[in-house]
Design a protein around this motif. Structure first.
Motif, short mmCIF file in Angstrom:
data_model
loop_
_atom_site.label_atom_id
_atom_site.label_comp_id
_atom_site.label_asym_id
_atom_site.label_seq_id
_atom_site.Cartn_x
_atom_site.Cartn_y
_atom_site.Cartn_z
N ASN A 35 0.85 -1.20 0.00
CA ASN A 35 0.00 0.00 0.00
C ASN A 35 0.89 1.25 0.00
OD1 ASN A 35 -2.25 1.55 -0.01
ND2 ASN A 35 -2.70 1.31 2.17
N LYS A 36 1.91 1.27 -0.85
CA LYS A 36 2.83 2.41 -0.88
C LYS A 36 2.17 3.66 -1.45
CE LYS A 36 7.08 -0.22 -1.22
NZ LYS A 36 8.27 -0.50 -1.99
N SER A 37 1.27 3.48 -2.41
CA SER A 37 0.67 4.65 -3.05
C SER A 37 -0.43 5.26 -2.20
CB SER A 37 0.12 4.25 -4.42
OG SER A 37 -0.95 3.34 -4.25
N GLY A 38 -1.05 4.48 -1.35
CA GLY A 38 -2.12 4.98 -0.51
C GLY A 38 -3.45 5.11 -1.25
N THR A 45 16.97 -7.89 1.38
CA THR A 45 16.94 -6.46 1.06
C THR A 45 15.57 -6.07 0.50
OG1 THR A 45 19.31 -6.48 0.61
CG2 THR A 45 18.05 -4.63 -0.26
N GLY A 46 15.03 -6.88 -0.38
CA GLY A 46 13.70 -6.61 -0.94
C GLY A 46 12.62 -6.63 0.12
N PHE A 47 12.72 -7.57 1.05
CA PHE A 47 11.75 -7.66 2.14
C PHE A 47 11.82 -6.42 3.03
CE2 PHE A 47 10.68 -9.12 6.48
CZ PHE A 47 9.34 -9.41 6.27
N ILE A 68 9.03 -3.14 3.62
CA ILE A 68 8.51 -2.72 4.92
C ILE A 68 8.86 -1.27 5.24
CG2 ILE A 68 8.66 -3.14 7.41
CD1 ILE A 68 8.96 -6.10 6.74
N ILE A 69 10.14 -0.88 5.07
CA ILE A 69 10.53 0.47 5.49
C ILE A 69 10.99 1.37 4.35
CG2 ILE A 69 11.16 -0.26 7.82
CD1 ILE A 69 14.08 -0.16 6.98
N MET A 70 10.88 0.92 3.13
CA MET A 70 11.22 1.72 1.94
C MET A 70 12.64 2.29 2.01
SD MET A 70 7.64 3.56 0.95
CE MET A 70 8.36 4.28 -0.49
N LEU A 71 13.61 1.46 1.67
CA LEU A 71 15.01 1.89 1.61
C LEU A 71 15.20 2.87 0.47
CD1 LEU A 71 16.71 -1.59 2.06
CD2 LEU A 71 16.37 0.14 3.81
N SER A 72 16.22 3.69 0.57
CA SER A 72 16.50 4.64 -0.51
C SER A 72 17.06 3.88 -1.72
CB SER A 72 17.50 5.70 -0.05
OG SER A 72 18.78 5.11 0.12
N ALA A 73 16.87 4.46 -2.87
CA ALA A 73 17.36 3.84 -4.10
C ALA A 73 18.89 3.75 -4.09
CB ALA A 73 16.89 4.63 -5.32
N ARG A 74 19.54 4.73 -3.53
CA ARG A 74 21.00 4.74 -3.46
C ARG A 74 21.52 3.57 -2.60
NH1 ARG A 74 23.54 10.35 -2.41
NH2 ARG A 74 22.87 10.51 -4.55
N LEU A 75 20.88 3.34 -1.46
CA LEU A 75 21.29 2.25 -0.59
C LEU A 75 21.06 0.90 -1.26
CD1 LEU A 75 22.32 1.16 2.10
CD2 LEU A 75 19.97 1.33 2.97
#
Length: 113
Positions: free
Chosen positions: A36-39, A83-85, A89-96
């Motif tokens: 539900n990232k988009s809301g 990493t995907g999991f 859950i916490i939305m890692l940055s694209a750079r990380l």
């Protein structure tokens, strides 16, 4: 791996996949692990579905004699799955994520030549 084991392996692993799927659906509902990232809408697909698929592949690698390169690929891909999991859950940055995936690529190249 002999030919008869190749078609028996999925049958042996299937009960594990079924029970794990049920367990992960339960935990997804309990801890609200849905996409539900988009809301905009409520998804009914749990974020942890890929874990079942990976778990089955991991079990096949553990219990059956696979070539060493394939085993290395499966074991090192655990980091990608984790990493995907975590990203779900916490939305890692694209750079990380890019940094992690580049490191994993180097490890895979090293272990699989």
């Amino acid at each position: 791996m002999s030919n008869h084991i190749i078609w028996i392996a999925p049958i042996l692993i299937m009960p594990f996949a079924f029970l794990t799927t049920l367990m992960l659906i339960y935990f997804s509902r309990r801890f609200n692990l849905f996409n539900n990232k988009s809301g905009k809408k409520i998804e009914t697909t749990p974020l942890v579905g890929g874990l079942v698929i990976y778990g089955v592949i991991f079990l096949i690698a553990l219990f059956f004699d696979l070539p060493k390169k394939i085993e290395s690929l499966i074991y090192i891909s655990s980091i990608i799955v984790f990493t995907g999991f975590v990203d779900d859950i916490i939305m890692l940055s694209a750079r990380l994520r890019l940094f992690i995936y580049l490191r994993i690529s180097l490890i895979l190249i090293y272990f699989t030549n």
